[in-house]
Design a protein around this motif. Structure first.
Motif, PDB file in Angstrom:
ATOM      1  N   PRO A 266       0.805  -1.279  -0.105  1.00  0.00           N
ATOM      2  CA  PRO A 266       0.134  -0.026  -0.073  1.00  0.00           C
ATOM      3  C   PRO A 266       1.084   1.497   0.115  1.00  0.00           C
ATOM      4  CG  PRO A 266      -0.984  -1.455   1.757  1.00  0.00           C
ATOM      5  CD  PRO A 266       0.549  -2.195   1.378  1.00  0.00           C
ATOM      6  N   ALA A 267       2.101   1.333   0.494  1.00  0.00           N
ATOM      7  CA  ALA A 267       3.007   2.485   0.427  1.00  0.00           C
ATOM      8  C   ALA A 267       3.936   2.188  -0.509  1.00  0.00           C
ATOM      9  CB  ALA A 267       3.456   2.555   1.743  1.00  0.00           C
ATOM     10  N   SER A 268       3.707   2.330  -1.817  1.00  0.00           N
ATOM     11  CA  SER A 268       4.692   1.974  -2.802  1.00  0.00           C
ATOM     12  C   SER A 268       4.468   2.608  -4.299  1.00  0.00           C
ATOM     13  CB  SER A 268       4.922   0.531  -2.848  1.00  0.00           C
ATOM     14  OG  SER A 268       6.111   0.131  -4.016  1.00  0.00           O
ATOM     15  N   THR A 269       5.249   2.656  -5.174  1.00  0.00           N
ATOM     16  CA  THR A 269       5.015   2.921  -6.570  1.00  0.00           C
ATOM     17  C   THR A 269       5.393   1.724  -7.476  1.00  0.00           C
ATOM     18  OG1 THR A 269       5.126   4.607  -8.125  1.00  0.00           O
ATOM     19  CG2 THR A 269       7.122   4.056  -6.755  1.00  0.00           C
TER      20      THR A 269
ATOM     21  N   ALA B 279      -3.386  -9.244   2.415  1.00  0.00           N
ATOM     22  CA  ALA B 279      -2.283  -8.761   3.218  1.00  0.00           C
ATOM     23  C   ALA B 279      -2.556  -7.139   3.188  1.00  0.00           C
ATOM     24  CB  ALA B 279      -0.934  -8.770   2.565  1.00  0.00           C
ATOM     25  N   SER B 280      -2.113  -6.348   4.376  1.00  0.00           N
ATOM     26  CA  SER B 280      -2.537  -5.085   4.641  1.00  0.00           C
ATOM     27  C   SER B 280      -1.196  -4.278   4.512  1.00  0.00           C
ATOM     28  CB  SER B 280      -3.214  -4.838   5.858  1.00  0.00           C
ATOM     29  OG  SER B 280      -2.263  -5.300   6.919  1.00  0.00           O
ATOM     30  N   SER B 281       0.199  -4.861   4.434  1.00  0.00           N
ATOM     31  CA  SER B 281       1.427  -4.281   4.270  1.00  0.00           C
ATOM     32  C   SER B 281       2.352  -5.301   3.370  1.00  0.00           C
ATOM     33  CB  SER B 281       1.936  -4.066   5.481  1.00  0.00           C
ATOM     34  OG  SER B 281       2.415  -5.155   6.250  1.00  0.00           O
ATOM     35  N   MET B 282       3.303  -4.592   2.905  1.00  0.00           N
ATOM     36  CA  MET B 282       4.461  -5.564   2.288  1.00  0.00           C
ATOM     37  C   MET B 282       5.147  -6.461   3.164  1.00  0.00           C
ATOM     38  SD  MET B 282       5.199  -5.795  -0.938  1.00  0.00           S
ATOM     39  CE  MET B 282       6.433  -6.919  -1.857  1.00  0.00           C
TER      40      MET B 282
ATOM     41  N   GLU C 190       5.399 -10.661   2.492  1.00  0.00           N
ATOM     42  CA  GLU C 190       6.300 -11.271   2.560  1.00  0.00           C
ATOM     43  C   GLU C 190       6.528 -12.293   3.370  1.00  0.00           C
ATOM     44  OE1 GLU C 190       9.262  -8.079   2.808  1.00  0.00           O
ATOM     45  OE2 GLU C 190       9.306  -7.881   0.391  1.00  0.00           O
ATOM     46  N   SER C 191       6.008 -12.188   4.788  1.00  0.00           N
ATOM     47  CA  SER C 191       6.056 -13.232   5.841  1.00  0.00           C
ATOM     48  C   SER C 191       4.863 -14.037   5.541  1.00  0.00           C
ATOM     49  CB  SER C 191       5.921 -12.304   7.192  1.00  0.00           C
ATOM     50  OG  SER C 191       4.737 -11.810   7.253  1.00  0.00           O
ATOM     51  N   ASN C 192       4.004 -13.871   4.728  1.00  0.00           N
ATOM     52  CA  ASN C 192       2.971 -14.735   4.441  1.00  0.00           C
ATOM     53  C   ASN C 192       2.520 -15.283   3.118  1.00  0.00           C
ATOM     54  OD1 ASN C 192       2.065 -14.826   7.406  1.00  0.00           O
ATOM     55  ND2 ASN C 192       0.908 -13.118   7.150  1.00  0.00           N
ATOM     56  N   GLU C 193       3.614 -14.963   2.363  1.00  0.00           N
ATOM     57  CA  GLU C 193       3.244 -15.342   1.099  1.00  0.00           C
ATOM     58  C   GLU C 193       3.061 -16.831   0.851  1.00  0.00           C
ATOM     59  OE1 GLU C 193       5.819 -14.637  -3.228  1.00  0.00           O
ATOM     60  OE2 GLU C 193       6.668 -14.202  -1.447  1.00  0.00           O
ATOM     61  N   GLY C 194       2.030 -17.058  -0.027  1.00  0.00           N
ATOM     62  CA  GLY C 194       1.799 -18.463  -0.203  1.00  0.00           C
ATOM     63  C   GLY C 194       0.631 -18.776   0.683  1.00  0.00           C
TER      64      GLY C 194
ATOM     65  N   VAL D  27      -2.227  -7.939  -1.856  1.00  0.00           N
ATOM     66  CA  VAL D  27      -0.928  -7.191  -2.367  1.00  0.00           C
ATOM     67  C   VAL D  27      -0.259  -8.431  -3.119  1.00  0.00           C
ATOM     68  CG1 VAL D  27       1.490  -6.810  -1.320  1.00  0.00           C
ATOM     69  CG2 VAL D  27      -0.454  -6.082  -0.334  1.00  0.00           C
ATOM     70  N   LEU D  28       0.678  -7.994  -4.200  1.00  0.00           N
ATOM     71  CA  LEU D  28       1.446  -8.616  -5.007  1.00  0.00           C
ATOM     72  C   LEU D  28       2.608  -8.140  -5.447  1.00  0.00           C
ATOM     73  CD1 LEU D  28       0.010  -8.742  -8.397  1.00  0.00           C
ATOM     74  CD2 LEU D  28      -0.707  -6.919  -6.682  1.00  0.00           C
ATOM     75  N   ASN D  29       3.595  -8.990  -5.893  1.00  0.00           N
ATOM     76  CA  ASN D  29       4.681  -8.341  -6.635  1.00  0.00           C
ATOM     77  C   ASN D  29       4.611  -8.501  -8.055  1.00  0.00           C
ATOM     78  OD1 ASN D  29       6.819  -7.399  -4.603  1.00  0.00           O
ATOM     79  ND2 ASN D  29       7.389  -9.416  -4.023  1.00  0.00           N
ATOM     80  N   VAL D  30       5.365  -7.493  -8.776  1.00  0.00           N
ATOM     81  CA  VAL D  30       5.283  -7.737 -10.290  1.00  0.00           C
ATOM     82  C   VAL D  30       6.785  -7.759 -10.636  1.00  0.00           C
ATOM     83  CG1 VAL D  30       3.061  -6.743 -10.382  1.00  0.00           C
ATOM     84  CG2 VAL D  30       4.796  -5.167 -10.422  1.00  0.00           C
TER      85      VAL D  30
END
Length: 207
Positions: free
Chosen positions: A103-106, A141-144, A148-152, A172-175
Motif C-alpha cells: 500500500p505504500a509504494s509505486t 495482506a495489509s502491508s508489504m 512477504e512473511s505470509n506469501e503463499g 498485495v502482489l509483486n510484479v
C-alpha cells in the motif's frame, strides 16, 4: 452523461446490465463510480462490474463536486493501485483492492509518477491477453511486510480480468519491473502502439 449513455444502451439496445463492465483510469475511475450511481438512480439496477485502474486522489471538498468510487457503485468493484505514493491513492475504493508492492509504494521500474499511474492499465491489459489471465497472483495482506512473511498463505487471487467476483479486502502482489509484468507470465513483451504500427507497415511493404 456516462450513466445516461449506459441507460440508453440497456433500454434502447437491449444490452443487459449484467454484462456491462466499466473500466476507468485515474480520475476516470472516480467518474466511473459516479456513472454507476447515476445508472442505479435511473434504473433501480446495478452495473455488473467497475474496475479502477490506479484511482486518483480526490482533493475537492465541495459536496457539489465529484464524489469518488466506492463499494456498492456496481455489483462488484475492483481496483489496481500502482502509484499510491504518486498520483494514486492508498484509500480502499472497491470490494477488493490490489496493491502492487504494498500500500505504500509505486510501480517497480517506473521512472516517473505518470508512468507509475499508467502501469495499472498495462497490468490489466496484460491480463486480458489469452493465456495471461492468471499472471498476477496476489494474497491477502495489509502491508508489504505481511505479504512477504505470509506469501503463499491465505486465499490466492488473481488481479486483472480473472479477478473473482466474490473477493473482499486488500491484496498485495509483486510484479516485474519490465514487461511482461506478471510473475507467472511467459517471456513475451507487450507490443507498444508504435511497435505494432511499424510491424504493420513493414508487413505491408513486404507484401
Amino acid at each position: 452523461m456516462i450513466g445516461k449513455a449506459l441507460v440508453q444502451l440497456t433500454d434502447e439496445a437491449d444490452v443487459p446490465q449484467e454484462i456491462i463492465h466499466v473500466i476507468g483510469q485515474g480520475i476516470g475511475a472516480q467518474v466511473a463510480g459516479a456513472a454507476g450511481r447515476q445508472y442505479k438512480r435511473w434504473t433501480g439496477h446495478q452495473l455488473r462490474r467497475i474496475t479502477a485502474l490506479d484511482p486518483a486522489k480526490i482533493f475537492a471538498s465541495n459536496n457539489n463536486v465529484l464524489t469518488g468510487l466506492a463499494r456498492g457503485d456496481a455489483d462488484f468493484v475492483d481496483a489496481i493501485h500502482s502509484s499510491t505514493c504518486g498520483m494514486g491513492t492508498r484509500q480502499r475504493v472497491g470490494d477488493v483492492d490490489f496493491y502492487v508492492n504494498g500500500p505504500a509504494s509505486t510501480a517497480p521500474g517506473a521512472d516517473n509518477v505518470l508512468e507509475a499511474t499508467m502501469r495499472a492499465t498495462r497490468y490489466y491489459a496484460e491480463s486480458v491477453r489469452p493465456g495471461n489471465e492468471r499472471n498476477f497472483a496476489a494474497v491477502p495482506a495489509s502491508s508489504m511486510q505481511q505479504y512477504e512473511s505470509n506469501e503463499g498463505y491465505g486465499r490466492r487471487a488473481y488481479m486483472g480480468i480473472a479477478t473473482q467476483y466474490d473477493l473482499k479486502g486488500d491484496y498485495v502482489l509483486n510484479v516485474n519491473a519490465k514487461s511482461p509484468f506478471g510473475k507467472s507470465a511467459p517471456a513475451q513483451k507487450q507490443g507498444t502502439y508504435h511497435g505494432l504500427h511499424q510491424t504493420w507497415r513493414n508487413d505491408k511493404r513486404n507484401n
